[in-house]
Design an enzyme around this catalytic site. Sequence first.
Site, PDB file in Angstrom:
ATOM      1  N   HIS A  80       0.857  -1.192   0.000  1.00  0.00           N
ATOM      2  CA  HIS A  80       0.000   0.000   0.000  1.00  0.00           C
ATOM      3  C   HIS A  80       0.890   1.239   0.000  1.00  0.00           C
ATOM      4  O   HIS A  80       1.837   1.325   0.794  1.00  0.00           O
ATOM      5  CB  HIS A  80      -0.891   0.054   1.244  1.00  0.00           C
ATOM      6  CG  HIS A  80      -1.728  -1.169   1.466  1.00  0.00           C
ATOM      7  ND1 HIS A  80      -1.391  -2.144   2.383  1.00  0.00           N
ATOM      8  CD2 HIS A  80      -2.878  -1.574   0.891  1.00  0.00           C
ATOM      9  CE1 HIS A  80      -2.304  -3.096   2.366  1.00  0.00           C
ATOM     10  NE2 HIS A  80      -3.216  -2.777   1.459  1.00  0.00           N
ATOM     11  N   HIS A  88       6.820 -27.844 -40.453  1.00  0.00           N
ATOM     12  CA  HIS A  88       6.107 -26.584 -40.299  1.00  0.00           C
ATOM     13  C   HIS A  88       5.891 -25.939 -41.675  1.00  0.00           C
ATOM     14  O   HIS A  88       4.784 -25.477 -42.001  1.00  0.00           O
ATOM     15  CB  HIS A  88       6.906 -25.616 -39.411  1.00  0.00           C
ATOM     16  CG  HIS A  88       6.772 -25.875 -37.942  1.00  0.00           C
ATOM     17  ND1 HIS A  88       7.236 -27.016 -37.345  1.00  0.00           N
ATOM     18  CD2 HIS A  88       6.213 -25.131 -36.947  1.00  0.00           C
ATOM     19  CE1 HIS A  88       6.995 -26.965 -36.048  1.00  0.00           C
ATOM     20  NE2 HIS A  88       6.362 -25.826 -35.783  1.00  0.00           N
TER      21      HIS A  88
END
Length: 431
Positions: free
Chosen positions: A323, A415
């Site tokens: 905080h 690929h």
Amino acid sequence: MIQFVNPSKNTWAELSKRPTLPTENLDANVRAIFTDVQNRGDAAVLEYTEKFDQAKLTTLAVSQAEIDASEFEIDTELRTAIEVAKNAIYKFHESQREVPEIVETTTGVRCWRESRPIQRVGIYIPGGTAPLFSTVLMLGIPAKLAGCAEIVLCTPPDAEGKIHPAIRYAADRVGITKVFAAGGAQAVAALTSGTESIPAVMKIFGPGNQYVTAAKQLALQFGVAIDMPAGPSEVLIIADEFANPEFTAADLLSQAEHGTDSQVILLSNSSKIIEQSILQIQKQLQELPRAAVAAEALANSKAILFEDLDTCFAFSNVFAPEHLILALENAAEYRGLIQNAGSVFLGRYSCESAGDYASGTNHTLPTNGYARQYSGVSLDSFIKKITFQEIDAQGIKNLGPTIEILADAEGLQAHKNAVTLRLQKVKNSNS
């Protein structure tokens, strides 16, 4: 508080170290608990509950009757306050929903993302001397908004084996039906591996002590995700000469009372503000029911005087507080100087307590410097993002040659071939 004046930068890392409670063989002890829970399930969790929480239970599950009864065990004022907080938290997290946007990266190639909920999540709610029913709202509401099919809540019982009624009530208001009286590392172990009563989950949320934090990090090794390493609470305040010392003292104490290992830091370019704030701390401390806890935390906390606010912000970014309160005139103008913080509170009326309970932002935040790498819990914490792509004949014709070149350069012929075959198909179809 320990006071420092213009400490040199080479000391900042040391000054940023958080206090730790003495724990011998922490990791080994937590691992032993995991192994025991994996081997003996509920029996092990029940034994650890008796050992660590002094509660002798015969079952871990909290019955629906107990959950239903919670409404009559807390007063109307608290029920109303929980409803107000619930609505604010819901509104803020509901605003975080994303509408999928389809992007055409190349003509005929469309890409987008869609959200899917994590199906089963576990939320850990600290109990003990400060049962954090507000954390039930902070974790349960975004989990429900995300669409998680199952939410499993674990929280330690008191010595009588009971779960605080406000925790049970908050769970009921959020819509959590699986509540278990189990805390500490044994609860995290149960959520990780599953027992006869407690289902194994896919991701674990919630703050806790060093044992809980160590257990969550161990859960990662068993394929269970966690929100973040959320440990003892902390706040850092940057105050200028216009700050209100009463407010800064109250904000520092609000975190110090969480636990003896909490960390509170005050930075200022005004020696007068530091002096007045410390006097206010001493005055207000006497009025707190948890004064002994807060005093022990304050003994390890720091007030640091720097020459200017820029240096205050530079130190804050090194500390990376959970905080961060900017008790500054025109506080919003300094936002650009903040690099690392879990949640920020701007101006004299933006107390950290608002974020803890009812402003709407989430209070499950990174501590111990993890604000450098982690965000606080949000709606996104409970979902996964799945990417989609849709390529038509024109798209593969446009993009295919590029893919072939890239795949060939990497030596991945299969690929390349997956594209080449499609390009040939498109060519034959056109001819």
